[in-house]
Design a protein around this motif. Structure first.
Motif, PDB file in Angstrom:
ATOM      1  N   GLU A 223       5.752  42.297  26.201  1.00  0.00           N
ATOM      2  CA  GLU A 223       6.551  41.887  25.050  1.00  0.00           C
ATOM      3  C   GLU A 223       5.658  41.685  23.822  1.00  0.00           C
ATOM      4  OE1 GLU A 223      10.371  39.627  26.775  1.00  0.00           O
ATOM      5  OE2 GLU A 223       8.510  38.510  27.089  1.00  0.00           O
ATOM      6  N   TYR A 224       6.193  42.062  22.654  1.00  0.00           N
ATOM      7  CA  TYR A 224       5.430  42.009  21.401  1.00  0.00           C
ATOM      8  C   TYR A 224       6.191  41.197  20.356  1.00  0.00           C
ATOM      9  CZ  TYR A 224       2.836  45.740  23.654  1.00  0.00           C
ATOM     10  OH  TYR A 224       2.087  46.467  24.554  1.00  0.00           O
ATOM     11  N   ASP A 225       5.454  40.399  19.581  1.00  0.00           N
ATOM     12  CA  ASP A 225       6.101  39.546  18.592  1.00  0.00           C
ATOM     13  C   ASP A 225       6.292  40.278  17.265  1.00  0.00           C
ATOM     14  OD1 ASP A 225       3.684  39.483  17.178  1.00  0.00           O
ATOM     15  OD2 ASP A 225       3.136  37.478  17.900  1.00  0.00           O
ATOM     16  N   ASP A 226       6.766  39.549  16.255  1.00  0.00           N
ATOM     17  CA  ASP A 226       7.122  40.198  14.986  1.00  0.00           C
ATOM     18  C   ASP A 226       5.919  40.609  14.151  1.00  0.00           C
ATOM     19  OD1 ASP A 226       6.306  37.705  14.154  1.00  0.00           O
ATOM     20  OD2 ASP A 226       8.146  37.211  13.068  1.00  0.00           O
ATOM     21  N   ARG A 227       4.725  40.316  14.634  1.00  0.00           N
ATOM     22  CA  ARG A 227       3.510  40.835  14.013  1.00  0.00           C
ATOM     23  C   ARG A 227       2.878  41.954  14.851  1.00  0.00           C
ATOM     24  NH1 ARG A 227       1.689  37.622   9.825  1.00  0.00           N
ATOM     25  NH2 ARG A 227       2.613  35.535   9.695  1.00  0.00           N
ATOM     26  N   GLY A 228       3.537  42.275  15.966  1.00  0.00           N
ATOM     27  CA  GLY A 228       3.031  43.312  16.838  1.00  0.00           C
ATOM     28  C   GLY A 228       2.018  42.830  17.858  1.00  0.00           C
ATOM     29  N   ALA A 229       1.799  41.510  17.942  1.00  0.00           N
ATOM     30  CA  ALA A 229       0.845  40.964  18.905  1.00  0.00           C
ATOM     31  C   ALA A 229       1.470  40.902  20.293  1.00  0.00           C
ATOM     32  CB  ALA A 229       0.396  39.569  18.484  1.00  0.00           C
ATOM     33  N   ALA A 230       0.697  41.244  21.311  1.00  0.00           N
ATOM     34  CA  ALA A 230       1.194  41.242  22.691  1.00  0.00           C
ATOM     35  C   ALA A 230       1.294  39.831  23.234  1.00  0.00           C
ATOM     36  CB  ALA A 230       0.267  42.077  23.565  1.00  0.00           C
ATOM     37  N   GLY A 315      21.038  38.982  25.313  1.00  0.00           N
ATOM     38  CA  GLY A 315      19.979  38.033  25.612  1.00  0.00           C
ATOM     39  C   GLY A 315      18.821  38.268  24.676  1.00  0.00           C
ATOM     40  N   GLY A 316      18.113  37.231  24.336  1.00  0.00           N
ATOM     41  CA  GLY A 316      16.988  37.407  23.434  1.00  0.00           C
ATOM     42  C   GLY A 316      16.015  36.255  23.497  1.00  0.00           C
ATOM     43  N   ASN A 317      14.803  36.529  23.085  1.00  0.00           N
ATOM     44  CA  ASN A 317      13.825  35.488  22.845  1.00  0.00           C
ATOM     45  C   ASN A 317      13.096  35.845  21.553  1.00  0.00           C
ATOM     46  OD1 ASN A 317      11.880  37.464  23.612  1.00  0.00           O
ATOM     47  ND2 ASN A 317      11.951  36.793  25.741  1.00  0.00           N
ATOM     48  N   SER A 318      11.945  35.296  21.324  1.00  0.00           N
ATOM     49  CA  SER A 318      11.253  35.546  20.066  1.00  0.00           C
ATOM     50  C   SER A 318      10.668  36.947  19.977  1.00  0.00           C
ATOM     51  CB  SER A 318      10.130  34.518  19.891  1.00  0.00           C
ATOM     52  OG  SER A 318      10.649  33.203  19.843  1.00  0.00           O
ATOM     53  N   TRP A 319      10.702  37.704  21.090  1.00  0.00           N
ATOM     54  CA  TRP A 319      10.029  38.995  21.142  1.00  0.00           C
ATOM     55  C   TRP A 319      10.981  40.110  21.522  1.00  0.00           C
ATOM     56  CZ3 TRP A 319       7.471  35.725  25.290  1.00  0.00           C
ATOM     57  CH2 TRP A 319       6.713  34.701  24.701  1.00  0.00           C
ATOM     58  N   SER A 320      11.865  39.877  22.477  1.00  0.00           N
ATOM     59  CA  SER A 320      12.687  40.924  23.078  1.00  0.00           C
ATOM     60  C   SER A 320      14.164  40.699  22.799  1.00  0.00           C
ATOM     61  CB  SER A 320      12.452  40.976  24.593  1.00  0.00           C
ATOM     62  OG  SER A 320      11.129  41.346  24.879  1.00  0.00           O
ATOM     63  N   ASN A 339      11.428  45.604  24.038  1.00  0.00           N
ATOM     64  CA  ASN A 339      10.336  44.654  24.224  1.00  0.00           C
ATOM     65  C   ASN A 339       9.589  44.380  22.923  1.00  0.00           C
ATOM     66  OD1 ASN A 339       9.447  47.404  24.459  1.00  0.00           O
ATOM     67  ND2 ASN A 339       7.447  46.676  25.166  1.00  0.00           N
ATOM     68  N   HIS A 340      10.079  44.941  21.834  1.00  0.00           N
ATOM     69  CA  HIS A 340       9.544  44.654  20.498  1.00  0.00           C
ATOM     70  C   HIS A 340      10.707  44.775  19.532  1.00  0.00           C
ATOM     71  CE1 HIS A 340       6.692  45.802  16.939  1.00  0.00           C
ATOM     72  NE2 HIS A 340       7.062  44.534  16.904  1.00  0.00           N
TER      73      HIS A 340
END
Length: 377
Positions: A223-230, A315-320, A339-340
Motif C-alpha cells: 500500500e502507498y500513501d498520498d506522497r507515494g511512500a510505501a 472500504g478504505g483507509n489512508s492508502w487504499s 493500493n494507491h
C-alpha cells in the motif's frame, strides 16, 4: 480507519450501475472495450485491479500499475488486496449462517451470547449490531493497535453510548467486532475458521481470509500513501497469530482477490451458502441511512432505484480503496481495488468512483456474452 460513504460520488456511481443501459443513464452507442476505458480513466501513476462480471462469468479482469513498485510486480486479477470494510458482509453472512444452523436468532440480545454485558448494552440485539443501530461509537482506536479479544470486549461494552439502542444509525466498526466475537462464542471456532469452513469453502473461495490461506507474499499488494511512500503489505503491520487485532477483526482487514470475490458473488446468487430466507434478510433495506436515499441491510448498503436494486459496500483507509457492487436484478457485478488511491494535489480515486463504476458496468452489459471463463479463469 474504515469508512462508509453514503452520498455524493459513490452514491451516484452505485445508482448508475443499475441505471446504465436502461434508459435513465444510457450507455454510449459504442462504449468500446472495458480495458481501453479503464486505461483512459485511471491515473497513470495509480495501481489496482478492476473486475466486471455478467451472468456469473468474467467480462473483464485486469490489473493496472504495480502491486509492488520496489520489486516491479504488476497488479493482476490474482493480486491480493485488503478489502477493508467489505469484510462486514462476511461477518453478517456468518451470523445468518449460525441462524440457519439454529444456533442463534438475529433478534437475540447480545447478553445471550456475551458475558458481563452492562445494563446500558443489554437491550442491544444482533439485528442492531448488523444494521449499525446499536448506538455504539465508530471504534476504539487505530486499526493496528494491539488489542486482545478480552480487552476489546471489556472496552467495547464499557464504551459511552452514542444513542439508545435501536433509535439511530451510527456506523460502527466496533459493532461488527462484537459480532465477530459472537460468531466465536456461538460456533466454538475462531472467527476466520468459521468463515473458512462454512462460507468460503462451500463458495470455492481459497484466496480469502486473514492467515489461513497460504499467502505468497509477492501476490499481496503493497500500500502507498498520498506522497507515494510505501506502507508495506497488510500482513506486515502488527497482527496477532490468527489475524488482525480486535480493532480490525470482523469489520475489516480481510484479504481477497477479484476472482474470489466473483466466487462469492456467484455463491450469493444461489443457495449453496445462504438460504433464500437468509439472503432476503441480508439484502432487505433494514434501516434508512441518514442524509441519503440508501438503506443498510446486513453488511451491505442497498440502493433502490427506478432501474433496479443494487447492493454495495466500499472500504478504505489512508492508502487504499475498494468497492464491490452487485445488481440484485440482472446479475452484473463490479469490483475494483487500488493500493494507491490518493496522490496529494493531483488525484483522488474517490472522485473517480462514478465514472469508473458506471463505465465498467455499462461496458459489461453491452459486451458480447462471454463464452468461457468464470471464477476459475
Amino acid at each position: 480507519m474504515r469508512w462508509l460513504r453514503v452520498g455524493g460520488v459513490l452514491l451516484a456511481a452505485m445508482t448508475a450501475l443499475t441505471a446504465c443501459g436502461n434508459g435513465d443513464v444510457p450507455c454510449p452507442a459504442n462504449p468500446g472495450p472495458i480495458g481501453v476505458f479503464v486505461a483512459d480513466t485511471m491515473p497513470k501513476e495509480g495501481s489496482g485491479t478492476v473486475m466486471a462480471a455478467r451472468g456469473g462469468r468474467i467480462a473483464y479482469c485486469e490489473g493496472f500499475g504495480l502491486a509492488d513498485r520496489a520489486a516491479g510486480v504488476r497488479a493482476s486479477c490474482d493480486t491480493v488486496y485488503d478489502v477493508m470494510s467489505i469484510t462486514k458482509q462476511f461477518t453478517a453472512a456468518a451470523i445468518l449462517k449460525l441462524e440457519m444452523m439454529g444456533k442463534l436468532r438475529v433478534t437475540d440480545p447480545i447478553g445471550r451470547h456475551l458475558r458481563q454485558v452492562p445494563a446500558d448494552k443489554r437491550p442491544i440485539t444482533l439485528h442492531q449490531l448488523l444494521t449499525h443501530t446499536a448506538g455504539l461509537a465508530e471504534g476504539l482506536g487505530d486499526d493496528y493497535d494491539v488489542l486482545s479479544r478480552d480487552d476489546f470486549l471489556t472496552r467495547a461494552l464499557a464504551s459511552k453510548p452514542q444513542s439508545a439502542p435501536g433509535t439511530a444509525f451510527h456506523y460502527s466498526n466496533m459493532g461488527y467486532g462484537l459480532l465477530a466475537a459472537i460468531v466465536e462464542e456461538v460456533s466454538g471456532l475462531g472467527y476466520e475458521n468459521f468463515l473458512a469452513e462454512r462460507l468460503f469453502a462451500p463458495a470455492g473461495m481459497t484466496r480469502t481470509g486473514y492467515v489461513l490461506p497460504t499467502w505468497e507474499p509477492a501476490r499481496i499488494a503493497v500500500e502507498y500513501d498520498d506522497r507515494g511512500a510505501a506502507h508495506g503489505r497488510p500482513i506486515a503491520h502488527p497482527w496477532a497469530q490468527d489475524g488482525p487485532y480486535w480493532n480490525l477483526r470482523g469489520n475489516g482487514g480481510m484479504l481477497s482477490t477479484a476472482r474470489d470475490l466473483l466466487r462469492w458473488h456467484r455463491a450469493l446468487s444461489g443457495t449453496g451458502v445462504l438460504s433464500a430466507t437468509a439472503k432476503r434478510k441480508m439484502f432487505s433495506p433494514q434501516v434508512r441511512v441518514p442524509d441519503s436515499h440508501d438503506s443498510y441491510g446486513y453488511g451491505w448498503v442497498i440502493s433502490d432505484t427506478d432501474a433496479g436494486r443494487i447492493a454495495w459496500h466500499d472500504g478504505g483507509n489512508s492508502w487504499s480503496l475498494a468497492n464491490l457492487a452487485r445488481s440484485l436484478d440482472d446479475d452484473v457485478m463490479v469490483f475494483w481495488a487500488s493500493n494507491h488511491a490518493y496522490q496529494r494535489g493531483r488525484w483522488n480515486l474517490e472522485d473517480l468512483m462514478e465514472p469508473l463504476t458506471w463505465g465498467v458496468a455499462c461496458r459489461a452489459r453491452t459486451a458480447a456474452a462471454p463464452t468461457s471463463g468464470g471464477a476459475g479463469r
